[in-house]
Design an enzyme around this catalytic site. Sequence first.
Site, PDB file in Angstrom:
ATOM      1  N   GLN A   1      35.885  29.768  34.982  1.00  0.00           N
ATOM      2  CA  GLN A   1      34.788  30.400  34.239  1.00  0.00           C
ATOM      3  C   GLN A   1      34.687  29.916  32.798  1.00  0.00           C
ATOM      4  O   GLN A   1      33.671  30.127  32.137  1.00  0.00           O
ATOM      5  CB  GLN A   1      34.962  31.919  34.220  1.00  0.00           C
ATOM      6  CG  GLN A   1      34.753  32.575  35.562  1.00  0.00           C
ATOM      7  CD  GLN A   1      34.854  34.063  35.413  1.00  0.00           C
ATOM      8  OE1 GLN A   1      35.941  34.613  35.476  1.00  0.00           O
ATOM      9  NE2 GLN A   1      33.738  34.724  35.204  1.00  0.00           N
TER      10      GLN A   1
ATOM     11  N   CYS B   1      30.135  40.236  36.830  1.00  0.00           N
ATOM     12  CA  CYS B   1      30.916  39.026  36.549  1.00  0.00           C
ATOM     13  C   CYS B   1      30.395  38.427  35.250  1.00  0.00           C
ATOM     14  O   CYS B   1      29.178  38.321  35.073  1.00  0.00           O
ATOM     15  CB  CYS B   1      30.751  38.032  37.703  1.00  0.00           C
ATOM     16  SG  CYS B   1      31.637  36.483  37.454  1.00  0.00           S
ATOM     17  N   LEU B   2      31.306  38.048  34.361  1.00  0.00           N
ATOM     18  CA  LEU B   2      30.888  37.463  33.081  1.00  0.00           C
ATOM     19  C   LEU B   2      30.053  36.200  33.295  1.00  0.00           C
ATOM     20  O   LEU B   2      29.239  35.850  32.457  1.00  0.00           O
ATOM     21  CB  LEU B   2      32.118  37.132  32.227  1.00  0.00           C
ATOM     22  CG  LEU B   2      32.922  38.330  31.686  1.00  0.00           C
ATOM     23  CD1 LEU B   2      34.168  37.838  30.960  1.00  0.00           C
ATOM     24  CD2 LEU B   2      32.078  39.208  30.772  1.00  0.00           C
TER      25      LEU B   2
ATOM     26  N   HIS C   1      38.598  39.588  42.989  1.00  0.00           N
ATOM     27  CA  HIS C   1      37.431  38.951  42.356  1.00  0.00           C
ATOM     28  C   HIS C   1      37.857  37.684  41.600  1.00  0.00           C
ATOM     29  O   HIS C   1      37.249  36.622  41.749  1.00  0.00           O
ATOM     30  CB  HIS C   1      36.757  39.967  41.415  1.00  0.00           C
ATOM     31  CG  HIS C   1      35.594  39.432  40.651  1.00  0.00           C
ATOM     32  ND1 HIS C   1      34.311  39.912  40.807  1.00  0.00           N
ATOM     33  CD2 HIS C   1      35.500  38.448  39.723  1.00  0.00           C
ATOM     34  CE1 HIS C   1      33.485  39.241  40.011  1.00  0.00           C
ATOM     35  NE2 HIS C   1      34.189  38.348  39.338  1.00  0.00           N
ATOM     36  N   GLU C   2      38.931  37.817  40.800  1.00  0.00           N
ATOM     37  CA  GLU C   2      39.374  36.670  39.998  1.00  0.00           C
ATOM     38  C   GLU C   2      39.993  35.581  40.878  1.00  0.00           C
ATOM     39  O   GLU C   2      39.789  34.389  40.624  1.00  0.00           O
ATOM     40  CB  GLU C   2      40.375  37.114  38.922  1.00  0.00           C
ATOM     41  CG  GLU C   2      39.848  38.149  37.928  1.00  0.00           C
ATOM     42  CD  GLU C   2      38.518  37.793  37.297  1.00  0.00           C
ATOM     43  OE1 GLU C   2      38.189  36.603  37.181  1.00  0.00           O
ATOM     44  OE2 GLU C   2      37.765  38.718  36.930  1.00  0.00           O
TER      45      GLU C   2
ATOM     46  N   GLY D   1      38.355  40.871  33.431  1.00  0.00           N
ATOM     47  CA  GLY D   1      39.117  39.725  33.891  1.00  0.00           C
ATOM     48  C   GLY D   1      38.322  38.446  33.756  1.00  0.00           C
ATOM     49  O   GLY D   1      37.093  38.484  33.687  1.00  0.00           O
TER      50      GLY D   1
ATOM     51  N   HIS E   1      37.477  33.265  42.209  1.00  0.00           N
ATOM     52  CA  HIS E   1      36.987  32.242  41.269  1.00  0.00           C
ATOM     53  C   HIS E   1      37.806  30.947  41.384  1.00  0.00           C
ATOM     54  O   HIS E   1      37.277  29.860  41.197  1.00  0.00           O
ATOM     55  CB  HIS E   1      37.078  32.749  39.828  1.00  0.00           C
ATOM     56  CG  HIS E   1      35.902  33.584  39.398  1.00  0.00           C
ATOM     57  ND1 HIS E   1      34.606  33.106  39.396  1.00  0.00           N
ATOM     58  CD2 HIS E   1      35.826  34.859  38.945  1.00  0.00           C
ATOM     59  CE1 HIS E   1      33.786  34.058  38.951  1.00  0.00           C
ATOM     60  NE2 HIS E   1      34.498  35.138  38.679  1.00  0.00           N
TER      61      HIS E   1
HETATM   62 NI    NI Z   1      33.765  36.907  37.877  1.00  0.00          NI
END
Ligand code: NI
Length: 161
Positions: A48, A87-88, A129-130, A43, A133
């Site tokens: 991000q 997390c990316l 999680h998303e 995701g 953000h």
């Molecule tokens: Ni993340």
Amino acid sequence: MKIITFGDEKLRLKAEKIDTIDEEIIAVAKEMLELIKRDKGVGVAGPQVGFMKRIFVIHIEGDEKRVFINPSLLETSVETTKYEEGCLSVPGIYVNVVRSESIKIQAWNIKGRPFTLEASGLLARVIQHEYDHLEGVLFLDHLNDKKREKLIEKFEKAQKK
Ligand code: NI
């Protein structure tokens, strides 16, 4: 489209509501889905990639591609689970995070249609999680101070190499 990483202030800002689901938003959503495929994520959220709007996309292996625009978390279960997250935007860091086991979310899809979704397990976790953000919250914020500091140190050391 490039992932911004921990330390960039944009990850700490609240994303803004999307007024119209137009060609631009559709293009961004598609590009975000391409990005998670390329970077082997599940995701990614607007902030991000420096796009400060309330949108995130999710694609878990074996599941459909999902786009959430202007999401509202309607319910989060009292029952929680612990599972390893990454997390990316914080590459190389993986840690157990406690989250609600199941959730109910309302959002708009890429076609501009509203939908409500009840999810549990991994999908519920990734949604939380998303969603975080969009509020400027990172998975590390769910840890105690000591653990968080330790992981930030580890991340910063690795970045310097
Ligand atoms: Ni993340």
